[in-house]
Design an enzyme around this catalytic site. Sequence first.
Site, PDB file in Angstrom:
ATOM      1  N   LEU A 402       0.825  -1.210   0.000  1.00  0.00           N
ATOM      2  CA  LEU A 402       0.000   0.000   0.000  1.00  0.00           C
ATOM      3  C   LEU A 402       0.855   1.255   0.000  1.00  0.00           C
ATOM      4  O   LEU A 402       1.945   1.284   0.577  1.00  0.00           O
ATOM      5  CB  LEU A 402      -0.923   0.024   1.223  1.00  0.00           C
ATOM      6  CG  LEU A 402      -1.955  -1.093   1.320  1.00  0.00           C
ATOM      7  CD1 LEU A 402      -2.809  -0.892   2.563  1.00  0.00           C
ATOM      8  CD2 LEU A 402      -2.808  -1.159   0.064  1.00  0.00           C
ATOM      9  N   CYS A 403       0.306   2.303  -0.597  1.00  0.00           N
ATOM     10  CA  CYS A 403       0.997   3.567  -0.694  1.00  0.00           C
ATOM     11  C   CYS A 403       0.760   4.369   0.580  1.00  0.00           C
ATOM     12  O   CYS A 403       0.227   5.475   0.552  1.00  0.00           O
ATOM     13  CB  CYS A 403       0.467   4.306  -1.915  1.00  0.00           C
ATOM     14  SG  CYS A 403       1.569   5.554  -2.498  1.00  0.00           S
TER      15      CYS A 403
END
Length: 473
Positions: A402-403
Amino acid sequence: MTAAASPGLPAKMHALVREFIAAPGAVEDAVTEFGSPAHLVFPQVFADNLERLRAVLGARVPGFRICYAHKVNQSRAFVATARAAGIGIDVASAAELDSALKAGFGPERIEVTGPKGEGFVRELLGSGVTINVDNLWELERIAALAQTRVPVLVRVCGFSGTPVSRFGVPLARVDAVLELLAARRDRIDFRGFAFHLDSGEPAERVRAVETCLVLTERAYAAGLSPSVIDIGGGFRQVFTADADAFDAYVHALRESLMGRGEPMTWGGNTFGFHLDDGAVHGTPVFHKYANIVSADRMLADLLDTGLDSQGGRTFAQTVGENLLDVWLEPGKALVDHAGITVGRVEFVKETADGNTLVNLDLSRDAVTPADQEVMVDPILVPARAATGPNSGVVGVFLAGRLCLERDLITNHKVWLPRLPAPGDLVVFPNTAAYHMDLSAARASMHPVPPKLAVARRSGTFSVCRDVDWHEVH
Ligand SMILES: *Cc1c(COP(=O)(O)O)cnc(C)c1O
């Protein structure tokens, strides 16, 4: 750092799972066929866990029922295994109830726990399932709406020395419960009292048992005839293969928090420890990993405990003499070691402060409830095509897909036998209990990893989608 000197957190593993991971190409073939990342469940390990609990009960009490607490994992294969083994099931939502019914559980083997709203209560009435009542409102609704006699357990809470719980009827309100049960005997079939404690503290469970036995006598005095005492779940898992290694790791971690030795934490994480006056205090968020008492041992010890309130007779003797059935709702104990999660290494990078980050194709919430830290070492399974030099042991942090800054799969340093390369696989041991399903989200539109079921039939492993699972005969 040499291999011998690097802190390690070796995971305890069931032989079946260890052999699957060690079988050449087995893990890689599974993710090649079904995709990476993936969750793998092992129903045969579930069946082993069940037999151990069953043996403890069978040797001690005449009547008992084990209800698999479905909420621990959404796996269809586990539910099917529980049904085939002839045990009961504990469901905590309409969807879990549906899952149990589809797997072939008859209503007489289904118990419904947890908080329920008006809609769910109405759905349960007349279905024949046992309702484990959470509160007086729920009991009043059942009494008001029931058309046929409803089997009911009443969960109680507020035992001395136990932290306040949001679940159950406080002991001070039990009089109102007994009054209502006695007045509505035509509509409510009161089967007994229940509790569920999350604690691993044996004394807390003994106090809860003693309290429920006293309440059972009071119910008899009120003209009721309970036949069950439900002791809930909370039987603990054993994650670590080496308690000394675990202690040594935690010692090194605490030292590092004090600024001594090699840095071992990501982003100033303190894992629930408090630092003050030059010392580390408190209970870490990962305290469950320190447990070394198995669930069957914990259950045996509870049944063998002499109860002061029963003239020193054990819990098992007491229920035997009073013709009470013991019900329990193990979740994590039944799926302990019965699942792993596999991800693939995407790339390895260096951070500004000189740390090594191994980026995987899964996120933290796929291997742990987000607020917990996984304190057993993942297993590096090199890709078949792996080439490249063997770097020797390296300390790394594992990062998710995930960013988000917080998507670190490990906030503590993990020592791997060599630096991973893109395409290598990483196996997270023992993720079946809450780890794989409880917090998993579809952030950034990533799909939830598929769930696969693994069986060993006549010496060969086979892998299928969890929804396609069939019994092993
Ligand atoms: C979650 C739950 C269980 C199962 O707990 P474990 O700790 O997984 O054994 C049992 N009973 C109730 C009422 C629960 O909510």
